[in-house]
Design a protein around this motif. Structure first.
Motif, PDB file in Angstrom:
ATOM      1  N   PHE A  89     -51.721  18.472 -23.089  1.00 42.43           N
ATOM      2  CA  PHE A  89     -50.831  18.596 -22.591  1.00 42.43           C
ATOM      3  C   PHE A  89     -50.563  18.779 -21.378  1.00 42.43           C
ATOM      4  CE2 PHE A  89     -52.115  21.296 -26.872  1.00 42.43           C
ATOM      5  CZ  PHE A  89     -50.696  21.286 -27.487  1.00 42.43           C
ATOM      6  N   ARG A  90     -51.638  18.233 -20.564  1.00 39.89           N
ATOM      7  CA  ARG A  90     -51.458  17.991 -19.677  1.00 39.89           C
ATOM      8  C   ARG A  90     -50.689  17.548 -18.838  1.00 39.89           C
ATOM      9  NH1 ARG A  90     -55.092  21.157 -19.414  1.00 39.89           N
ATOM     10  NH2 ARG A  90     -56.780  19.835 -18.906  1.00 39.89           N
ATOM     11  N   PRO A  91     -49.850  15.503 -19.310  1.00 45.38           N
ATOM     12  CA  PRO A  91     -49.047  15.246 -18.596  1.00 45.38           C
ATOM     13  C   PRO A  91     -47.579  15.775 -18.995  1.00 45.38           C
ATOM     14  CG  PRO A  91     -50.326  14.114 -20.000  1.00 45.38           C
ATOM     15  CD  PRO A  91     -51.169  15.428 -20.467  1.00 45.38           C
ATOM     16  N   ALA A  92     -47.881  16.397 -19.708  1.00 43.54           N
ATOM     17  CA  ALA A  92     -46.523  17.056 -20.062  1.00 43.54           C
ATOM     18  C   ALA A  92     -46.502  18.727 -19.165  1.00 43.54           C
ATOM     19  CB  ALA A  92     -46.301  18.065 -21.093  1.00 43.54           C
ATOM     20  N   GLN A  93     -46.689  19.245 -18.951  1.00 43.95           N
ATOM     21  CA  GLN A  93     -47.536  20.730 -18.043  1.00 43.95           C
ATOM     22  C   GLN A  93     -46.703  20.152 -16.503  1.00 43.95           C
ATOM     23  OE1 GLN A  93     -51.088  21.975 -19.000  1.00 43.95           O
ATOM     24  NE2 GLN A  93     -50.320  22.709 -20.601  1.00 43.95           N
ATOM     25  N   VAL A  94     -47.406  18.717 -15.717  1.00 38.59           N
ATOM     26  CA  VAL A  94     -47.949  19.137 -14.660  1.00 38.59           C
ATOM     27  C   VAL A  94     -46.157  17.421 -14.218  1.00 38.59           C
ATOM     28  CG1 VAL A  94     -48.468  16.308 -12.905  1.00 38.59           C
ATOM     29  CG2 VAL A  94     -50.351  17.800 -14.768  1.00 38.59           C
ATOM     30  N   GLU A  95     -45.336  17.487 -15.753  1.00 42.12           N
ATOM     31  CA  GLU A  95     -44.647  16.642 -15.479  1.00 42.12           C
ATOM     32  C   GLU A  95     -43.638  17.770 -15.015  1.00 42.12           C
ATOM     33  OE1 GLU A  95     -44.295  12.056 -18.381  1.00 42.12           O
ATOM     34  OE2 GLU A  95     -43.883  14.231 -18.973  1.00 42.12           O
ATOM     35  N   TYR A  96     -43.829  18.930 -15.769  1.00 41.14           N
ATOM     36  CA  TYR A  96     -42.463  19.871 -16.087  1.00 41.14           C
ATOM     37  C   TYR A  96     -42.751  20.975 -14.041  1.00 41.14           C
ATOM     38  CZ  TYR A  96     -40.008  23.945 -16.760  1.00 41.14           C
ATOM     39  OH  TYR A  96     -39.137  24.939 -16.508  1.00 41.14           O
ATOM     40  N   ALA A  97     -43.911  21.011 -13.849  1.00 40.87           N
ATOM     41  CA  ALA A  97     -44.358  21.344 -12.751  1.00 40.87           C
ATOM     42  C   ALA A  97     -43.680  20.670 -11.311  1.00 40.87           C
ATOM     43  CB  ALA A  97     -45.784  21.484 -12.329  1.00 40.87           C
ATOM     44  N   VAL A  98     -43.667  19.112 -12.069  1.00 35.79           N
ATOM     45  CA  VAL A  98     -43.160  18.503  -9.905  1.00 35.79           C
ATOM     46  C   VAL A  98     -41.976  18.297 -10.034  1.00 35.79           C
ATOM     47  CG1 VAL A  98     -42.738  16.346 -10.343  1.00 35.79           C
ATOM     48  CG2 VAL A  98     -45.094  16.642 -10.498  1.00 35.79           C
ATOM     49  N   LYS A  99     -41.290  18.328 -11.975  1.00 33.53           N
ATOM     50  CA  LYS A  99     -39.435  18.510 -11.579  1.00 33.53           C
ATOM     51  C   LYS A  99     -39.341  20.194 -10.774  1.00 33.53           C
ATOM     52  CE  LYS A  99     -38.116  15.206 -15.060  1.00 33.53           C
ATOM     53  NZ  LYS A  99     -39.814  14.777 -14.968  1.00 33.53           N
ATOM     54  N   ALA A 100     -40.181  21.089 -10.941  1.00 30.28           N
ATOM     55  CA  ALA A 100     -39.714  22.719 -10.917  1.00 30.28           C
ATOM     56  C   ALA A 100     -40.486  22.433  -8.945  1.00 30.28           C
ATOM     57  CB  ALA A 100     -40.816  23.713 -11.559  1.00 30.28           C
ATOM     58  N   ARG A 119     -47.874   8.292 -18.225  1.00 26.55           N
ATOM     59  CA  ARG A 119     -46.914   9.483 -17.975  1.00 26.55           C
ATOM     60  C   ARG A 119     -47.320  10.249 -17.089  1.00 26.55           C
ATOM     61  NH1 ARG A 119     -45.976  13.208 -22.976  1.00 26.55           N
ATOM     62  NH2 ARG A 119     -44.710  13.941 -21.247  1.00 26.55           N
ATOM     63  N   MET A 120     -48.741  11.350 -16.842  1.00 26.20           N
ATOM     64  CA  MET A 120     -49.541  11.529 -15.669  1.00 26.20           C
ATOM     65  C   MET A 120     -49.606  10.934 -13.765  1.00 26.20           C
ATOM     66  SD  MET A 120     -51.336  13.830 -14.991  1.00 26.20           S
ATOM     67  CE  MET A 120     -51.420  14.845 -15.915  1.00 26.20           C
ATOM     68  N   TRP A 121     -50.057   9.514 -14.483  1.00 22.85           N
ATOM     69  CA  TRP A 121     -50.328   8.677 -13.016  1.00 22.85           C
ATOM     70  C   TRP A 121     -48.170   8.556 -12.218  1.00 22.85           C
ATOM     71  CZ3 TRP A 121     -54.434   5.302 -13.909  1.00 22.85           C
ATOM     72  CH2 TRP A 121     -55.008   5.132 -11.855  1.00 22.85           C
ATOM     73  N   ASP A 122     -47.206   8.672 -13.159  1.00 23.79           N
ATOM     74  CA  ASP A 122     -45.639   8.647 -12.572  1.00 23.79           C
ATOM     75  C   ASP A 122     -45.541  10.434 -12.447  1.00 23.79           C
ATOM     76  OD1 ASP A 122     -45.481   5.826 -13.354  1.00 23.79           O
ATOM     77  OD2 ASP A 122     -44.693   6.486 -15.281  1.00 23.79           O
ATOM     78  N   ALA A 123     -46.188  11.336 -13.164  1.00 22.17           N
ATOM     79  CA  ALA A 123     -45.647  12.755 -12.585  1.00 22.17           C
ATOM     80  C   ALA A 123     -46.849  12.598 -11.008  1.00 22.17           C
ATOM     81  CB  ALA A 123     -45.646  13.484 -13.235  1.00 22.17           C
ATOM     82  N   CYS A 124     -47.668  12.373 -11.110  1.00 24.02           N
ATOM     83  CA  CYS A 124     -48.491  12.335  -9.824  1.00 24.02           C
ATOM     84  C   CYS A 124     -47.838  11.737  -8.686  1.00 24.02           C
ATOM     85  CB  CYS A 124     -50.251  11.276  -9.742  1.00 24.02           C
ATOM     86  SG  CYS A 124     -50.960  12.293 -11.234  1.00 24.02           S
ATOM     87  N   ASN A 125     -47.396  10.324  -8.956  1.00 21.73           N
ATOM     88  CA  ASN A 125     -46.578   9.534  -7.526  1.00 21.73           C
ATOM     89  C   ASN A 125     -45.141  10.378  -7.336  1.00 21.73           C
ATOM     90  OD1 ASN A 125     -48.876   7.439  -7.726  1.00 21.73           O
ATOM     91  ND2 ASN A 125     -46.976   7.011  -9.280  1.00 21.73           N
ATOM     92  N   GLU A 126     -44.678  10.860  -8.393  1.00 21.84           N
ATOM     93  CA  GLU A 126     -43.473  12.066  -8.029  1.00 21.84           C
ATOM     94  C   GLU A 126     -44.119  12.813  -6.547  1.00 21.84           C
ATOM     95  OE1 GLU A 126     -39.313  13.469 -10.431  1.00 21.84           O
ATOM     96  OE2 GLU A 126     -40.911  12.702 -11.297  1.00 21.84           O
ATOM     97  N   ALA A 127     -45.019  13.800  -7.320  1.00 19.63           N
ATOM     98  CA  ALA A 127     -46.058  14.789  -6.364  1.00 19.63           C
ATOM     99  C   ALA A 127     -45.808  14.769  -5.024  1.00 19.63           C
ATOM    100  CB  ALA A 127     -46.847  15.689  -7.518  1.00 19.63           C
ATOM    101  N   ARG A 128     -46.499  12.988  -5.107  1.00 20.11           N
ATOM    102  CA  ARG A 128     -46.872  13.127  -3.859  1.00 20.11           C
ATOM    103  C   ARG A 128     -45.327  12.672  -2.905  1.00 20.11           C
ATOM    104  NH1 ARG A 128     -49.347   8.136  -4.838  1.00 20.11           N
ATOM    105  NH2 ARG A 128     -51.135   8.607  -4.548  1.00 20.11           N
ATOM    106  N   ASP A 129     -44.504  12.064  -3.968  1.00 20.81           N
ATOM    107  CA  ASP A 129     -42.873  12.174  -2.548  1.00 20.81           C
ATOM    108  C   ASP A 129     -42.414  13.155  -1.964  1.00 20.81           C
ATOM    109  OD1 ASP A 129     -44.250   9.366  -3.333  1.00 20.81           O
ATOM    110  OD2 ASP A 129     -42.606   8.762  -5.007  1.00 20.81           O
ATOM    111  N   LYS A 130     -42.671  13.863  -3.628  1.00 23.34           N
ATOM    112  CA  LYS A 130     -42.372  15.426  -2.997  1.00 23.34           C
ATOM    113  C   LYS A 130     -43.264  16.249  -2.297  1.00 23.34           C
ATOM    114  CE  LYS A 130     -39.239  16.870  -6.395  1.00 23.34           C
ATOM    115  NZ  LYS A 130     -39.291  17.788  -7.311  1.00 23.34           N
ATOM    116  N   GLY A 131     -44.318  15.402  -1.941  1.00 22.06           N
ATOM    117  CA  GLY A 131     -44.904  16.705  -0.812  1.00 22.06           C
ATOM    118  C   GLY A 131     -45.779  18.415  -1.700  1.00 22.06           C
ATOM    119  N   LEU A 132     -45.686  17.802  -2.870  1.00 20.19           N
ATOM    120  CA  LEU A 132     -46.696  18.884  -3.318  1.00 20.19           C
ATOM    121  C   LEU A 132     -48.185  18.785  -3.533  1.00 20.19           C
ATOM    122  CD1 LEU A 132     -44.375  18.814  -7.149  1.00 20.19           C
ATOM    123  CD2 LEU A 132     -43.719  20.100  -4.885  1.00 20.19           C
TER     124      LEU A 132
END
Length: 386
Positions: A89-100, A119-132
């Motif tokens: 369930f980790r990819p979906a959880q990280v995706e949601y946390a990044v969007k939030a 999916r996870m790698w894409d979410a991680c890259n977005e997290a980096r871009d958002k400064g999370l």
């Protein structure tokens, strides 16, 4: 902070987070099962009372969330979310946390198949871009002794690295009895270790720590390919799902550099959890924290500094919260995704009997997801045979 996944590791992460920053409170908890939440909450509250921080456990009934979507409600209720539930369930959880827009502590592994990892790698890259902040549960990366030992191997004390040998040969893990009359989905999630779709097999769920140290020794350069084998000769009872109980593998890093790996979960057998980095002029024993020259003479050993926390679980949270406070959030996305792919490569190779390249593994279309997330049927595929 909020907790998703109320097992032992999740409960431990709560206290790591609480000790890392005095201005933290646990405000929300979530799990697939209500009894797991209530048990964990009781244990956490009792331990907090003993530690004199009971006032920092603020999780009323309305912030104890149950079900497959519990991560969304926990994430919405907190600033930093600790993700420690079943790995699938980790990819979906990280995706949601990044969007939030929430900071995250993310346990290993971060996916159980390649589509989930992408999916996870894409979410991680977005997290980096958002400064999370995104800190991995690959805790050896934060253990002072390991950091110092790898630094010695990388600064030339052993010469050029020619091979790495890693072993995670350990005993059997837990099994929860008493759920035989429940749905297939509940049986599997109560004992998620033993189902490839849920855990990624134990090469991903547990032995990933050693594989992460292997690629760390290689300056985080990925291998070209892996040849692996494995099977199950101890955990043959159907209650152990469809995972293997042992693996061995040889990675090819190019230019004649190899990585040798083994892992197993056999009760009563010899245990060996160790890592050795072999160079042209010496060897770094990274689990035992010392370096020897070509004649076997010890030329360096780690000595703990007085006053420096040596607990790797504490250290990763200490650094995470400090990075958030200073406005420079840590980002471990690439580290945890690379290590997960190393583990998936071994499993793919051992399950199929084929040599698997890094790109083949990353681009795999094999999706292990269940047909639906409901408390009903979820047929178990047979134990793989090459």
């Amino acid at each position: 902070i909020g907790l998703v996944g109320c097992g032992g590791r999740g409960s431990g992460a709560v206290f790591n987070a609480l000790q890392a920053d005095p201005n933290t409170e646990l405000v929300a908890m979530g799990d697939a099962f209500e009894d797991r939440i209530e048990q964990a909450h009781g244990n956490i509250a009792a331990e907090a009372e003993r530690k004199g921080i009971a006032d920092r456990i603020v999780v009323p009934a309305e912030r104890r969330f149950v079900g497959f979507d519990c991560h969304e409600k926990v994430t919405d209720a907190c600033d930093v979310v600790l993700l420690a539930s079943t790995p699938h369930f980790r990819p979906a959880q990280v995706e949601y946390a990044v969007k939030a827009g929430k900071h995250m502590f993310v346990e290993k592994p971060v996916a159980t198949d390649a589509p989930g990892l992408r999916r996870m790698w894409d979410a991680c890259n977005e997290a980096r871009d958002k400064g999370l902040a995104l800190v991995t549960g690959l805790c050896y990366r934060y253990q002072p002794a390991k950091v110092a030992t790898f630094a010695k191997s990388r600064e030339g004390r052993i010469g050029e690295v020619r091979a790495v040998e890693c072993s995670y040969d350990t005993g059997a893990l837990w099994f929860r009895e008493g759920y035989e009359d429940r749905s297939e989905m509940e049986q599997q999630l109560r004992n998620w270790l033993y189902y490839t779709w849920a855990s990624g097999d134990h090469v991903a769920e547990q032995a990933i720590h050693n594989l992460d140290k292997m690629i760390w020794a290689m300056d985080d350069k990925p291998p070209l390919s892996v040849k692996a084998q494995g099977g199950r000769i101890v955990h043959t009872d159907p209650k152990f799902g469809n995972v293997f109980d042992h693996f061995s593998a040889v990675y090819d890093f190019g230019s004649g550099v190899k990585g040798f790996f083994s892992c197993r979960q056999w009760a009563g057998a010899h245990r060996d959890v160790s890592d050795h980095v072999y160079g042209t002029v010496g060897t770094a024993h990274t689990q035992s924290h010392y370096v020897e020259d070509g004649s076997g003479k010890k030329v360096w050993r780690y000595r703990a500094e007085e006053g420096v926390d040596q607990d790797m679980y504490n250290c990763e949270h200490n650094e995470m919260f400090a990075s958030i406070r200073r406005g420079e959030p840590i980002h471990d996305g690439d580290v945890m995704c690379r290590a997960t792919l190393l583990a998936l490569m071994v499993r793919m190779s051992a399950y199929t009997g084929q040599e698997i390249s890094w790109n083949q593994a990353l681009e795999s279309k094999e999706d292990l997801s269940p047909a639906s997330y409901e408390w009903g049927p979820n047929p178990v595929p047979p134990v793989p045979q090459p």
